[in-house]
Design a protein around this motif. Structure first.
Motif, PDB file in Angstrom:
ATOM      1  N   GLU A 126      92.863  85.630  67.116  1.00 52.38           N
ATOM      2  CA  GLU A 126      94.301  85.487  67.326  1.00 52.38           C
ATOM      3  C   GLU A 126      94.641  84.005  67.365  1.00 52.38           C
ATOM      4  OE1 GLU A 126      97.917  86.642  70.413  1.00 52.38           O
ATOM      5  OE2 GLU A 126      95.835  86.879  71.036  1.00 52.38           O
ATOM      6  N   ALA A 127      95.518  83.594  66.484  1.00 58.37           N
ATOM      7  CA  ALA A 127      95.971  82.204  66.471  1.00 58.37           C
ATOM      8  C   ALA A 127      96.971  81.991  67.593  1.00 58.37           C
ATOM      9  CB  ALA A 127      96.607  81.874  65.132  1.00 58.37           C
ATOM     10  N   VAL A 128      96.763  80.960  68.393  1.00 56.03           N
ATOM     11  CA  VAL A 128      97.640  80.725  69.540  1.00 56.03           C
ATOM     12  C   VAL A 128      98.243  79.323  69.569  1.00 56.03           C
ATOM     13  CG1 VAL A 128      96.469  82.440  70.987  1.00 56.03           C
ATOM     14  CG2 VAL A 128      95.641  80.088  70.971  1.00 56.03           C
ATOM     15  N   LYS A 129      97.706  78.422  68.738  1.00 59.13           N
ATOM     16  CA  LYS A 129      98.179  77.045  68.843  1.00 59.13           C
ATOM     17  C   LYS A 129      97.977  76.312  67.521  1.00 59.13           C
ATOM     18  CE  LYS A 129      97.396  72.876  71.649  1.00 59.13           C
ATOM     19  NZ  LYS A 129      96.563  72.297  72.743  1.00 59.13           N
ATOM     20  N   GLU A 130      98.980  75.572  67.126  1.00 61.75           N
ATOM     21  CA  GLU A 130      98.882  74.767  65.911  1.00 61.75           C
ATOM     22  C   GLU A 130      98.205  73.430  66.235  1.00 61.75           C
ATOM     23  OE1 GLU A 130     102.894  74.334  64.711  1.00 61.75           O
ATOM     24  OE2 GLU A 130     103.149  76.423  64.073  1.00 61.75           O
ATOM     25  N   GLY A 131      97.449  72.937  65.245  1.00 59.05           N
ATOM     26  CA  GLY A 131      96.878  71.598  65.455  1.00 59.05           C
ATOM     27  C   GLY A 131      95.391  71.508  65.231  1.00 59.05           C
ATOM     28  N   ALA A 132      94.652  71.110  66.292  1.00 56.04           N
ATOM     29  CA  ALA A 132      93.233  70.762  66.174  1.00 56.04           C
ATOM     30  C   ALA A 132      92.376  71.944  65.723  1.00 56.04           C
ATOM     31  CB  ALA A 132      92.722  70.232  67.509  1.00 56.04           C
ATOM     32  N   GLU A 133      91.233  71.604  65.162  1.00 53.67           N
ATOM     33  CA  GLU A 133      90.291  72.598  64.657  1.00 53.67           C
ATOM     34  C   GLU A 133      89.571  73.305  65.813  1.00 53.67           C
ATOM     35  OE1 GLU A 133      87.617  72.267  60.833  1.00 53.67           O
ATOM     36  OE2 GLU A 133      86.587  71.336  62.515  1.00 53.67           O
ATOM     37  N   THR A 134      89.317  74.598  65.611  1.00 46.41           N
ATOM     38  CA  THR A 134      88.594  75.400  66.600  1.00 46.41           C
ATOM     39  C   THR A 134      87.272  75.858  66.000  1.00 46.41           C
ATOM     40  OG1 THR A 134      90.671  76.190  67.538  1.00 46.41           O
ATOM     41  CG2 THR A 134      88.689  77.441  68.073  1.00 46.41           C
ATOM     42  N   THR A 135      86.196  75.729  66.793  1.00 48.88           N
ATOM     43  CA  THR A 135      84.869  76.140  66.333  1.00 48.88           C
ATOM     44  C   THR A 135      84.459  77.419  67.034  1.00 48.88           C
ATOM     45  OG1 THR A 135      84.232  73.829  65.983  1.00 48.88           O
ATOM     46  CG2 THR A 135      82.453  75.447  66.120  1.00 48.88           C
ATOM     47  N   ILE A 136      83.960  78.384  66.237  1.00 48.15           N
ATOM     48  CA  ILE A 136      83.549  79.690  66.769  1.00 48.15           C
ATOM     49  C   ILE A 136      82.099  79.944  66.377  1.00 48.15           C
ATOM     50  CG2 ILE A 136      83.940  82.185  66.667  1.00 48.15           C
ATOM     51  CD1 ILE A 136      86.854  81.525  66.012  1.00 48.15           C
ATOM     52  N   GLY A 137      81.276  80.258  67.368  1.00 47.84           N
ATOM     53  CA  GLY A 137      79.879  80.577  67.122  1.00 47.84           C
ATOM     54  C   GLY A 137      79.638  82.067  67.184  1.00 47.84           C
ATOM     55  N   THR A 138      78.829  82.594  66.239  1.00 44.49           N
ATOM     56  CA  THR A 138      78.525  84.030  66.191  1.00 44.49           C
ATOM     57  C   THR A 138      77.017  84.241  66.216  1.00 44.49           C
ATOM     58  OG1 THR A 138      80.522  84.436  64.880  1.00 44.49           O
ATOM     59  CG2 THR A 138      78.837  86.162  64.873  1.00 44.49           C
ATOM     60  N   LYS A 139      76.573  85.192  67.046  1.00 40.65           N
ATOM     61  CA  LYS A 139      75.141  85.502  67.125  1.00 40.65           C
ATOM     62  C   LYS A 139      74.984  86.994  67.421  1.00 40.65           C
ATOM     63  CE  LYS A 139      74.926  84.329  72.052  1.00 40.65           C
ATOM     64  NZ  LYS A 139      74.261  83.505  73.087  1.00 40.65           N
ATOM     65  N   ARG A 140      73.733  87.459  67.295  1.00 40.18           N
ATOM     66  CA  ARG A 140      73.466  88.851  67.592  1.00 40.18           C
ATOM     67  C   ARG A 140      73.686  89.099  69.087  1.00 40.18           C
ATOM     68  NH1 ARG A 140      71.195  92.529  64.558  1.00 40.18           N
ATOM     69  NH2 ARG A 140      70.499  90.922  63.093  1.00 40.18           N
ATOM     70  N   ASP A 141      74.333  90.220  69.406  1.00 45.13           N
ATOM     71  CA  ASP A 141      74.671  90.537  70.798  1.00 45.13           C
ATOM     72  C   ASP A 141      73.491  91.253  71.461  1.00 45.13           C
ATOM     73  OD1 ASP A 141      75.894  90.974  73.190  1.00 45.13           O
ATOM     74  OD2 ASP A 141      77.471  92.293  72.427  1.00 45.13           O
ATOM     75  N   THR A 142      72.461  90.469  71.756  1.00 46.25           N
ATOM     76  CA  THR A 142      71.239  91.042  72.328  1.00 46.25           C
ATOM     77  C   THR A 142      71.503  91.737  73.655  1.00 46.25           C
ATOM     78  OG1 THR A 142      69.948  89.315  71.241  1.00 46.25           O
ATOM     79  CG2 THR A 142      68.872  90.511  73.033  1.00 46.25           C
ATOM     80  N   GLU A 143      72.398  91.198  74.451  1.00 49.80           N
ATOM     81  CA  GLU A 143      72.661  91.778  75.772  1.00 49.80           C
ATOM     82  C   GLU A 143      73.193  93.205  75.661  1.00 49.80           C
ATOM     83  OE1 GLU A 143      71.748  90.431  78.587  1.00 49.80           O
ATOM     84  OE2 GLU A 143      70.967  88.770  77.385  1.00 49.80           O
ATOM     85  N   THR A 144      74.115  93.429  74.711  1.00 46.01           N
ATOM     86  CA  THR A 144      74.659  94.776  74.516  1.00 46.01           C
ATOM     87  C   THR A 144      73.568  95.740  74.075  1.00 46.01           C
ATOM     88  OG1 THR A 144      76.867  93.965  73.994  1.00 46.01           O
ATOM     89  CG2 THR A 144      76.289  96.152  73.155  1.00 46.01           C
ATOM     90  N   ILE A 145      72.670  95.265  73.180  1.00 43.57           N
ATOM     91  CA  ILE A 145      71.595  96.131  72.690  1.00 43.57           C
ATOM     92  C   ILE A 145      70.625  96.459  73.816  1.00 43.57           C
ATOM     93  CG2 ILE A 145      69.676  96.287  71.059  1.00 43.57           C
ATOM     94  CD1 ILE A 145      71.266  94.355  69.243  1.00 43.57           C
ATOM     95  N   VAL A 146      70.226  95.445  74.595  1.00 48.15           N
ATOM     96  CA  VAL A 146      69.287  95.669  75.710  1.00 48.15           C
ATOM     97  C   VAL A 146      69.912  96.603  76.739  1.00 48.15           C
ATOM     98  CG1 VAL A 146      68.109  94.573  77.654  1.00 48.15           C
ATOM     99  CG2 VAL A 146      68.041  93.513  75.389  1.00 48.15           C
ATOM    100  N   ASP A 147      71.199  96.391  77.061  1.00 47.57           N
ATOM    101  CA  ASP A 147      71.868  97.278  78.017  1.00 47.57           C
ATOM    102  C   ASP A 147      71.909  98.707  77.489  1.00 47.57           C
ATOM    103  OD1 ASP A 147      72.291  95.206  79.750  1.00 47.57           O
ATOM    104  OD2 ASP A 147      74.375  94.848  79.151  1.00 47.57           O
ATOM    105  N   GLY A 148      72.070  98.859  76.172  1.00 44.09           N
ATOM    106  CA  GLY A 148      72.059 100.180  75.589  1.00 44.09           C
ATOM    107  C   GLY A 148      70.715 100.865  75.751  1.00 44.09           C
ATOM    108  N   PHE A 149      69.625 100.093  75.557  1.00 41.23           N
ATOM    109  CA  PHE A 149      68.278 100.647  75.749  1.00 41.23           C
ATOM    110  C   PHE A 149      68.055 101.042  77.208  1.00 41.23           C
ATOM    111  CE2 PHE A 149      67.028  99.080  71.578  1.00 41.23           C
ATOM    112  CZ  PHE A 149      66.094 100.011  71.185  1.00 41.23           C
TER     113      PHE A 149
END
Length: 930
Positions: A686-709
């Motif tokens: 969701e875009a909330v503000k005009e201007g500076a660049e935003t950096t987003i990091g994505t990784k495997r959600d190990t915590e969700t998988i472990v909690d599922g196990f």
């Protein structure tokens, strides 16, 4: 505890239907009971077997439910499953998580399984906005205006006087302007003193009491007393009696209930959320009457006490109280609100506010400057139509709930309307065209939305509604009624009861009751009835421009029986008003007749039509009787020259602030979206503000998988333990047979509960179907699937000690290592379509607990599932039916034997009675000397 007695199937089994040992002296009932004991024992045995079978079925069904719940939570192999813990789906093992690591231009909403690990950079150049149509036009009056005040009504409600009879004398005390107990007592004593009357008033224990000479009786003079005077003095109820004063003299005393010197109409006034209670208890009178000026002065005084000079009460030229606020910009951004039923005393409707009341009808919204009485327009191609009887709220709700793609709101802060497209983006706009009237012009301003080129008048009416005279012999009982509407408001007249009892009314009595009701509910300013019923012609006469309508009956008028039955209680049918839905709206389809009815003169410059009882005029016209135009189309419809105010119905070019697209750069690529919420490469942001660049990091959600196990292992162990406990249970049911009703009667509820727990214990001991299911599940989890690189034990999940009967334990560190080093193999272990644990376990569960009628599982075949076809088609249900049939046969046998035994005993008793009778007769003969 004695639990050995039988449950006798029929109370009549031991009921005496014969002589019951009256001659023989035998205990026939006990003997019959003993003789039936064998059959009763068989019935008891079958009843117990039936109960055990039903319990067994309940246990099986509970197992089936638990197994299917586990499958539904972890092993849903159906297409498009959205489970977050679905081990049969690759989506679970591909769970990803994204988070903002720098900047604040966007926020992460969610991350899909298609998102790739890595960095995403987003720079917002322009946020998306929605098209808006705003207005700076105030739509409320900024004041609260009441009804015209009547001196007689004000005097009756606000005048404070109390009258007394003192012996043969009469005294009236004026309490207006007095608000304290001391002031009230002084005024009363001064009035007695002025007439040299030996009466003393005082307050004791909060009650007013009057002490007089023993020979002088004091009472309340109702003719000289007002209701507020009674409330103030507490003399609406009082007692009298004799008392003795301190000197021992006998005196008379009149004592009231608790006095309230500050009594007066009370209501609440709220200014910007601050509530104050306003009580009118200091009103003065003029010439013995409470005038409109007296009421205004008293109210203004109380308002200033509560709100200072921020709120004032004034009086219009025609005698209406007006409440206004004193703020810059005529009170814009402020709201004054009045509640409390006593506000009606001053002609102010409770709930009145200086802000817009969305319940107000359009025809009553003078600030909108509406022209005509019908308003038609289109918004983004969607048609809308309203009349003056519709409320502002109806207009807003209808627009907002339509498919026009806009939302209309009202702001109390700015006292104005706003319309906004429901979707952002430059291609989602607001397009408006008015075809009748100027409703949107009144709401958003003439400069923003031009008035339509034609106007529609109010409904033209005639002076009566045609009906049918009631037959002379017609009568109806209390409760008979008719319904109709007047100016859009629904009314119901009902023949009343008399003293709480239903009575029958004749034709003339019905007409009299109806006219009395009409006179009460429809009065003009002079107090005369605006609607009257003529019993001779059957017409409902209307003396003003009110629109009266009756809905057409829902009764089949071609069904004489139904019609006759309906006429017993439906007066609308009897009077002929609802046969076709009568009204006083003009029905002439001829323009000339319609114009003549309206009292207008049509000129060639004026285009006119007549539709649905309304006159439709198009184009401007020269002066031709502006009073008639005003009366038909409203004052706002007529210009200074006496012509109609019309326009082209179009939206001004600059009226709408057009929407904007979201403009952004993502990983160096410029792109746009219509919404500020968007998805790119599996990441929803969701875009909330005009201007500076935003950096987003994505990784495997190990915590969700472990909690599922963790959850999987925990729920699997619960299921295994539950089933294992059932098949390992001691067979206590062999020692605790189901209780009979007679046994239950001798036990407490807790004792019955404990007994039945034991009676159910071990019913599934070493059950082969449950044992087989557990074995297959254990084997599947212990086995390494063909073609899989890993087994369950390779990722840290193994069985526990032997005593735990196949329960699992999880090494979280080992699982995390496997997910980090080879996540694909972990996923394949469960998600392979043929050999994956998800598919294998799901097949095992279906073989045991599938509720489908086409291929029911083994447990379902045994016990069935509620709500499915198997509920009545399964082995145990068939067994229960067979047992029930045997019980029925035994009960029939029991009844037959019982009847036979009683017949035999009754025959014996009869024979004995005859024998005794003969013996007595012989004895008498011998004793008499024969």
């Amino acid at each position: 505890m004695d639990i050995s007695s039988s449950n006798y199937f029929s109370v009549s089994a031991s009921t005496n239907k014969g002589m019951s040992g009256m001659v023989s002296g035998m205990d026939t009932e006990s003997m019959v009971k003993q003789m039936l004991a064998g059959t009763q024992s068989k019935i008891d045995k079958q009843l117990g077997l039936k109960q055990q079978t039903e319990w067994k079925q309940e246990i099986y069904r509970d197992i089936i439910s638990s197994i299917n719940d586990f499958q539904a939570k972890y092993l849903d192999t159906s297409y498009g499953s959205s489970l977050t813990t679905n081990f049969a789906s690759t989506a679970f093992f591909n769970s990803m998580i994204s988070s903002v690591t720098g900047g604040d231009g966007v926020r992460v909403v969610s991350t899909g399984t298609s998102a790739a690990e890595g960095i995403t950079k987003v720079k917002i150049g322009q946020l998306a906005t929605a098209a808006t149509l705003g207005s700076s036009k105030r739509v409320s009056t900024g004041s609260i205006v009441g009804a015209v005040l009547n001196e007689d009504t004000l005097t009756a409600k606000l005048d404070k006087k109390i009258g007394f009879t003192v012996g043969a004398d009469s005294v009236q005390v004026d309490l207006n302007g007095i608000t304290t107990d001391d002031g009230m007592v002084k005024a009363i004593n001064d009035a007695f003193a002025a007439q040299s009357l030996d009466v003393k008033a005082e307050i004791f224990d909060g009650r007013l009491r009057l002490i007089s000479d023993e020979s002088v009786a004091v009472g309340v003079d109702a003719d000289k007393t007002t209701s507020l005077g009674l409330s103030m003095t507490g003399l609406s109820s009082y007692s009298t009696g004799k008392v003795t004063d301190a000197d021992g003299n006998d005196r008379r005393m009149l004592r009231g209930s608790y006095a309230n010197a500050a009594a007066g109409p009370s209501f609440t006034v709220t200014l910007d959320g601050v509530q104050k209670q306003i009580t009118l208890n200091s009103v003065t009178t003029t010439g013995g009457k409470v005038t409109a000026q007296d009421a205004q002065k008293a109210l203004d005084t109380e308002l200033k006490k509560a709100f200072g000079d921020y709120v004032a009460a004034s009086l219009t030229a025609d005698g209406k109280l007006t409440l206004t606020t004193s703020f810059p910009d005529n009170g814009k951004g402020h709201e004054l609100y009045v509640t409390g039923v006593d506000a009606k005393v001053l002609g102010i409707t409770p709930g009145s506010t200086t802000a817009l009341n969305t319940g107000t009808k359009l025809k009553d919204m003078a600030t909108l400057g509406l022209t005509g009485d019908k308003y038609e327009f289109t918004i983004n191609g969607t048609n809308f139509s309203f009349t003056g009887n519709d409320s502002v709220g109806t207009v807003m709700n209808t627009i907002n709930n339509s498919g026009a793609g806009v939302r209309m709101t009202y702001s109390a802060l700015t006292d104005s309307f706003q319309m906004e497209a429901t979707a952002t983006g430059k291609e989602y706009g607001i397009k408006i065209e008015q075809t009748q009237g100027n409703l949107l012009s009144g709401m958003f301003g003439d400069s923003a939305v031009h008035a339509a080129g034609s106007l529609t008048s109010r409904e033209l009416t005639v002076d009566h509604v045609d009906g049918t005279a009631m037959q002379d012999d017609y009568s109806a009982k209390s409760g008979a009624s008719l319904k109709f509407s007047v100016d859009g408001v629904n009314y119901t007249f009902t023949l009343p009861q008399v003293n709480g009892e239903a009575v029958t009314y004749s034709k003339d009595e019905i007409a009299g009751q109806f006219n009395a009701w009409l006179a009460t509910n429809f009065q003009d300013d002079s107090g005369n009835a605006r609607l009257t019923y003529d019993k001779d012609t059957g017409a409902l006469n209307v003396t003003d421009d009110s629109v009266v309508k009756f809905a057409k009956t829902s009764v089949d008028t071609y069904n004489s029986t139904a019609l006759a039955e309906a006429k017993k209680s439906d007066l609308g049918l009897v009077m002929g008003f609802t046969l076709e839905g009568a009204s006083n709206v003009a029905t002439k389809d001829n323009l000339a007749d319609a114009v003549q009815l309206a009292g207008l003169t049509i000129t060639p410059e004026l285009s006119a039509a007549f539709k649905d009882g309304r006159l439709v005029l198009t184009g401007t016209v020269p002066p031709l009787g502006s009073s008639q135009l005003t009366e038909l189309f409203g004052a706002s419809a007529v210009n200074g020259a006496g012509g109609l105010i019309v326009g082209d119905g179009q939206l001004a070019a600059d009226a709408v602030a057009q929407g904007k697209d979201l403009e952004m750069t993502v990983n160096g690529v410029d792109t746009t979206r219509s919404s500020n919420t968007f998805t790119i490469d599996g990441i929803t942001m969701e875009a909330v503000k005009e201007g500076a660049e935003t950096t987003i990091g994505t990784k495997r959600d190990t915590e969700t998988i472990v909690d599922g196990f963790k959850s999987f292992v925990e729920d699997y162990n619960k299921l295994v333990k539950k089933l294992t406990d059932l098949v390992d249970e001691k067979q206590s049911f062999r020692e605790y047979a189901p209780l009979t009703d007679e046994q239950k009667d001798k036990m407490s509820e807790r004792q019955i509960e404990l007994w039945e727990e034991k009676a159910k214990e071990g019913l599934l001991h070493r059950d082969s179907a449950v044992d087989s299911f557990l074995s297959q599940m254990r084997l599947a989890l212990y086995t390494k699937p063909a073609g899989a690189k890993l087994a369950l034990y390779d990722i840290g999940i193994e069985t526990t000690k032997w005593e735990d009967k196949g329960q699992l334990k999880m090494d979280e560190t080992a699982l995390r290592n496997a997910l980090a080093s080879d996540p694909t193999s972990v996923m394949t272990l469960f998600t392979s379509k043929t050999d994956g644990l998800g598919a294998v376990l799901s097949d095992i569960i279906k073989d045991a607990a599938n509720p489908s009628a086409a291929s029911p599982g083994t447990l379902v075949q045994i016990a069935g599932v509620k709500g499915w076809a198997s509920e009545t088609n399964n082995n145990l249900t068939n067994s229960i039916s067979s047992i029930a049939s045997r019980i029925k046969d035994l009960q029939a046998k029991y009844e037959s034997e019982r009847a036979r035994y009683w017949n035999q005993f009754n025959a014996m008793e009869s024979a004995l009675a005859n024998f005794n009778s003969q013996s007595n007769m012989i004895a008498q003969q011998f004793s008499s000397g024969y």
